[in-house]
Design a protein around this motif. Structure first.
Motif, PDB file in Angstrom:
ATOM      1  N   PHE B 310       0.818  -1.215   0.000  1.00 38.54           N
ATOM      2  CA  PHE B 310       0.000   0.000   0.000  1.00 38.54           C
ATOM      3  C   PHE B 310       0.849   1.261   0.000  1.00 38.54           C
ATOM      4  CE2 PHE B 310      -3.505  -2.835   1.405  1.00 38.54           C
ATOM      5  CZ  PHE B 310      -4.330  -2.568   0.324  1.00 38.54           C
ATOM      6  N   THR B 311       2.011   1.199   0.653  1.00 31.51           N
ATOM      7  CA  THR B 311       2.915   2.357   0.623  1.00 31.51           C
ATOM      8  C   THR B 311       3.319   2.661  -0.814  1.00 31.51           C
ATOM      9  OG1 THR B 311       3.810   1.557   2.713  1.00 31.51           O
ATOM     10  CG2 THR B 311       5.037   3.294   1.608  1.00 31.51           C
ATOM     11  N   ILE B 312       3.684   1.613  -1.536  1.00 34.80           N
ATOM     12  CA  ILE B 312       4.124   1.795  -2.914  1.00 34.80           C
ATOM     13  C   ILE B 312       2.975   2.303  -3.776  1.00 34.80           C
ATOM     14  CG2 ILE B 312       4.918   0.579  -4.976  1.00 34.80           C
ATOM     15  CD1 ILE B 312       6.622  -1.154  -3.139  1.00 34.80           C
ATOM     16  N   ALA B 313       1.800   1.723  -3.583  1.00 36.02           N
ATOM     17  CA  ALA B 313       0.634   2.158  -4.361  1.00 36.02           C
ATOM     18  C   ALA B 313       0.345   3.629  -4.092  1.00 36.02           C
ATOM     19  CB  ALA B 313      -0.574   1.300  -3.989  1.00 36.02           C
ATOM     20  N   LEU B 314       0.411   4.009  -2.810  1.00 36.11           N
ATOM     21  CA  LEU B 314       0.102   5.384  -2.418  1.00 36.11           C
ATOM     22  C   LEU B 314       1.093   6.365  -3.040  1.00 36.11           C
ATOM     23  CD1 LEU B 314      -1.861   6.804  -0.304  1.00 36.11           C
ATOM     24  CD2 LEU B 314       0.165   6.958   1.136  1.00 36.11           C
ATOM     25  N   LEU B 315       2.386   6.027  -2.936  1.00 42.02           N
ATOM     26  CA  LEU B 315       3.405   6.913  -3.482  1.00 42.02           C
ATOM     27  C   LEU B 315       3.250   7.056  -4.993  1.00 42.02           C
ATOM     28  CD1 LEU B 315       6.520   5.945  -1.380  1.00 42.02           C
ATOM     29  CD2 LEU B 315       5.520   8.207  -1.592  1.00 42.02           C
ATOM     30  N   THR B 316       2.913   5.942  -5.647  1.00 41.18           N
ATOM     31  CA  THR B 316       2.727   5.990  -7.092  1.00 41.18           C
ATOM     32  C   THR B 316       1.576   6.930  -7.441  1.00 41.18           C
ATOM     33  OG1 THR B 316       3.352   3.677  -7.084  1.00 41.18           O
ATOM     34  CG2 THR B 316       2.532   4.555  -9.149  1.00 41.18           C
ATOM     35  N   LEU B 317       0.454   6.796  -6.695  1.00 40.99           N
ATOM     36  CA  LEU B 317      -0.703   7.649  -6.954  1.00 40.99           C
ATOM     37  C   LEU B 317      -0.350   9.118  -6.729  1.00 40.99           C
ATOM     38  CD1 LEU B 317      -3.563   5.518  -5.382  1.00 40.99           C
ATOM     39  CD2 LEU B 317      -3.189   6.046  -7.795  1.00 40.99           C
ATOM     40  N   LEU B 318       0.367   9.386  -5.638  1.00 40.71           N
ATOM     41  CA  LEU B 318       0.774  10.762  -5.344  1.00 40.71           C
ATOM     42  C   LEU B 318       1.612  11.324  -6.490  1.00 40.71           C
ATOM     43  CD1 LEU B 318       1.854  10.878  -1.577  1.00 40.71           C
ATOM     44  CD2 LEU B 318       0.182  12.327  -2.740  1.00 40.71           C
ATOM     45  N   TYR B 319       2.572  10.531  -6.906  1.00 44.59           N
ATOM     46  CA  TYR B 319       3.478  10.944  -7.966  1.00 44.59           C
ATOM     47  C   TYR B 319       2.709  11.241  -9.237  1.00 44.59           C
ATOM     48  CZ  TYR B 319       7.728  10.728 -10.825  1.00 44.59           C
ATOM     49  OH  TYR B 319       8.754  11.015 -11.662  1.00 44.59           O
ATOM     50  N   MET B 320       1.774  10.320  -9.554  1.00 44.83           N
ATOM     51  CA  MET B 320       0.961  10.508 -10.749  1.00 44.83           C
ATOM     52  C   MET B 320       0.146  11.791 -10.626  1.00 44.83           C
ATOM     53  SD  MET B 320       1.350   7.927 -12.798  1.00 44.83           S
ATOM     54  CE  MET B 320      -0.078   8.371 -13.750  1.00 44.83           C
ATOM     55  N   GLY B 321      -0.413  11.999  -9.430  1.00 47.65           N
ATOM     56  CA  GLY B 321      -1.248  13.182  -9.211  1.00 47.65           C
ATOM     57  C   GLY B 321      -0.463  14.465  -9.416  1.00 47.65           C
TER      58      GLY B 321
END
Lengths: 423, 332
Positions: B310-321
């Motif tokens: 979930f940490t990785i998923a969250l960071l990816t989403l943030l980065y994409m955002g």
């Protein structure tokens, strides 16, 4: 036995062999140095004697890798491997998967060292048989000690002073790669063994007492760890914080260290062809701590043989284990591979003493051997050991003070042992 | 092993999904109402993607679900069958992950490692890519040569560097001392202040080629007439780079950085081989393996693996955002 009896016995053996079809067993052995070859030849002897078949399976050399593999094999209840070579600190973790050998041993276990016997008895069961033993030793350079008029150190203070003196004198004469003392300081099980020796020799206990009580924050333990931390960067290279057994041996065997702490295996290698220190190495008991409660202490290591609960041929497998750990085979292994027997009597065996005088000298060390708190902590030993080596490593690398670090370890070990109830 | 492979598979799948989202064909985006042709195209696009979706569910979804389930139990490696349901105990309990300073230490190490290595690799990779983009005779050979560090298996290169950095026999210390840069050998992997930095350096050596290659691919897409126009107008080289090259290759660089970030957050082999279980460099994946295998705590380890995912998923989403507006600006 009169001839009539002999015939009867032979007939009985034949009948028994006919009644029980030959089993095909798999045994996993270590493969360090000549381990694998020695294991294979002994297993084949047994196979010839009994008419069964044995296959030897090689496993990873690295202890934690091997344990991980065993856990995967055993937790899937696989019958792929019947006999396992296990480290002396594993029975507590693997006991649930191992066969009780009590009915097969018929009291033979009483011939072995009490120290190592304590490690194979878990919850009143005999879960493995001792095979060979190890203990920490002090290696020293006879030639350098003689050259600088030093005697073999009896206490850690003497070791520190002697190592410093020789190191400085050697460097002054242009040997600037010389170090006083090398040991195992990497954050792994080897550091647990080293640190336990320092603490036990200062009379500071063994982290967890036999009754499950955590005892590590005591002043003697603090003093022991502080003493060792004082070596880093003075008589030991800073890199010792990432040394395993082989790194330390590399430095010592290249002729760049006066003293080394290592297991017995390093002896025959340092005497081999091409070793820079061949014929110049002496071996002694590790120094004792000073003050009240100070004594010589060496961490007990060693290997055992155990039978898997899931084996399809438990009787044959147990018989193989009994054979492999018997006096005759242990003697053979001591003569040919300088593996240290676990049977007390063999330390007075004339043949062994003649072939390997070194083994006779070790007897003292084994009587001083300190067991790691593996049986009492059971399945949690690995976690405890990990906390311990990390706490010690932080002090050695100067990131924490000994008192604070050990107090923290005391608290976290109590938390892990849920107040002394480890199992 | 379940957990480690899951966190790998899980993040790989999220990476793949993100990449797919980035490069989704125009047709697969929601069609404007009233256009039958567009609707048909959209349907076809989804149909095309369906097999991949099913495969992903099987190879990544199932292990991930199993790991998440284990994280709510007190399973031990010795007997997975006897696991008891304990709810959120592994996360929030008295002995839970969120109160485990070891865990937070490994999170901090991982973030430090990821940020350092990805930023250094991006800068160096960009430099190497710009150099390789210059037409020259040996260009093909150079491109192949640059990839050598990337081609060596990580475990091998980690072990190799461990010996090269060894304080007594290491070739690195030997030459640095011969050059007079060091007065005494440095214990690169043992010194707690240097250990993480050393691991980052080895990772940079290994992964810069990968970044360089991805960025080079983006550079090749830049139309040559932009450069010609700039040359005719006499624009200085650096301004061309900033105003023309960089905006045009930004989407490519961003994708490359996401891939590297996902990889860096899962880092395991390099750290495990070079510094074992030392607290100073322990990454999240090393922590997960230690719990699952060394300590046999499948429940607790799975909880950690789930958090890694979930940490990785969250960071990816943030980065994409954060990135999306920038990308849209480029497209516009």
């Amino acid at each position: 036995m009169n001839p009539g009896h002999k015939l009867a016995a032979a007939l009985a053996a034949l009948l028994a062999a006919a009644a029980s079809p030959a089993a095909s067993l798999k045994i996993s052995c270590g493969a360090v140095g000549q381990e694998l070859e020695m294991c294979r030849s002994a297993a084949q002897d047994w196979a010839r004697k009994t008419g069964h078949e044995v296959q030897v399976v090689a496993t990873p050399n690295d202890g934690s890798e091997r344990l991980a593999l065993y856990q995967q094999v055993l937790s899937s209840r696989s019958d792929k491997i019947d006999v396992f070579q296990v480290d002396v600190v594993w029975p507590g973790m693997l006991a649930g998967h191992l066969l009780d050998l009590q009915p097969y041993a018929k009291g033979a276990q009483q011939q072995h060292f009490p120290g190592i016997l304590a490690s194979v008895q878990v919850g009143g069961q005999l879960v493995a048989m001792p095979w060979f033993t190890d203990a920490g030793l002090l290696y020293y350079r006879k030639d350098l000690l003689a050259k600088h008029g030093q005697k073999v150190p009896a206490t850690w203070e003497e070791l520190g002073a002697s190592a410093k003196k020789i190191q400085e004198a050697e460097r002054a004469t242009g040997n600037d790669r010389m170090w006083g003392y090398v040991w195992q300081g990497r954050a792994y099980e080897g550091l647990t063994c080293n640190a336990l020796e320092w603490i036990a020799s200062h009379g500071g206990g063994t982290v967890v007492a036999a009754d499950g009580k955590v005892d590590i924050g005591n002043p003697r333990a603090v003093k022991a760890i502080e003493t060792a931390a004082g070596w880093v960067g003075t008589i030991s290279p800073t890199a010792v914080l990432n040394y395993g057994e082989e790194d330390a041996r590399g430095v010592f065997q290249a002729g760049n260290a006066v003293y080394m702490r290592n297991w017995p295996y390093a002896w025959s290698l340092s005497q081999a062809e091409g070793s820079a220190v061949r014929g110049k190495v002496g071996v002694a008991v590790l120094p004792s701590g000073s003050g009240a409660g100070g004594r010589h202490a060496a961490t007990l290591g060693g290997q055992l043989l155990a039978v898997s609960k899931y084996s399809k041929h438990p009787e044959a497998a147990a018989d193989l284990v009994m054979y492999m750990t018997s006096k005759a085979v242990q003697k053979e292994r001591a003569l040919k591979g300088s593996f240290n027997p676990t049977i007390t009597e063999l330390y007075q065996d004339a043949d062994i003493l003649k072939a390997n005088p070194f083994i006779g000298e070790l007897r003292d060390t084994f009587t001083h051997a300190v067991g790691r708190p593996a049986t009492v902590t059971g399945a949690k030993y690995n976690q405890l050991s990990n906390q311990f080596w990390n706490a010690v490593h932080e002090v050695l690398s100067g990131k924490a003070r000994a008192e604070a670090s050990l107090a923290g370890l005391d608290a976290s070990a109590k938390r892990l042992g849920r107040g002394g109830k480890w199992q | 092993m379940q957990g480690t492979s899951t966190s790998v598979a899980g993040s790989a799948s999220s990476g793949a999904a993100k990449a797919a989202a980035l490069s989704l064909p125009e047709a697969a985006r929601p069609a404007r109402a009233g256009s039958a042709l567009a609707a048909q195209r959209s349907r076809r696009a989804w149909l095309m993607l369906a097999p991949v979706g099913v495969v992903l569910l099987l190879v990544a979804g199932w292990p991930l679900a199993r790991t998440i389930w284990f994280s709510f139990t007190d399973a031990q490696l010795g007997g997975l069958a006897d696991a008891q349901f304990v709810g959120l105990e592994n996360y929030l309990g008295e002995y839970g992950l969120l109160r485990d300073e070891q865990w937070w230490g490994s999170v901090a190490n991982t973030l430090r490692f990821a940020l350092l290595s990805v930023s250094i690799e991006t800068v160096l990779g960009l430099g190497v890519a710009l150099l390789l983009n210059h037409p020259s005779r040996g260009r093909t050979l150079l491109r192949a040569a640059v990839l050598v560090p990337w081609a060596i298996p990580t475990v091998v290169s980690a072990k190799m560097w461990s010996w090269m950095l060894h304080d007594q026999f290491g070739v690195v210390n030997h030459y640095l001392m011969a050059l007079g840069l060091l007065s005494a050998p440095v214990a690169w992997t043992a010194n707690p202040d240097l250990a993480l930095f050393t691991v980052v350096l080895v990772d940079v050596w290994k992964t810069t080629p990968f970044m360089a290659l991805l960025i080079l691919a983006a550079l090749q897409m830049v139309p040559a007439d932009c450069y010609e126009a700039a040359r005719v107008d006499g624009v200085p080289a650096f301004t061309v780079f900033r105003k023309v090259t960089l905006p045009l290759i930004l989407p490519g660089v961003a994708v490359a950085m996401i891939f590297r970030l996902l990889d860096a957050l899962r880092v395991f082999d390099l750290i495990y081989v070079m510094t074992s279980n030392s607290r100073t460099t322990k990454s999240m994946s090393v922590f997960v393996r230690e719990q699952l295998i060394d300590f046999q705590q499948v429940g607790y380890g799975s909880a950690a693996a789930t958090l890694v995912f979930f940490t990785i998923a969250l960071l990816t989403l943030l980065y994409m955002g954060l990135l999306r507006p920038a990308l849209q600006k480029v497209e516009a």
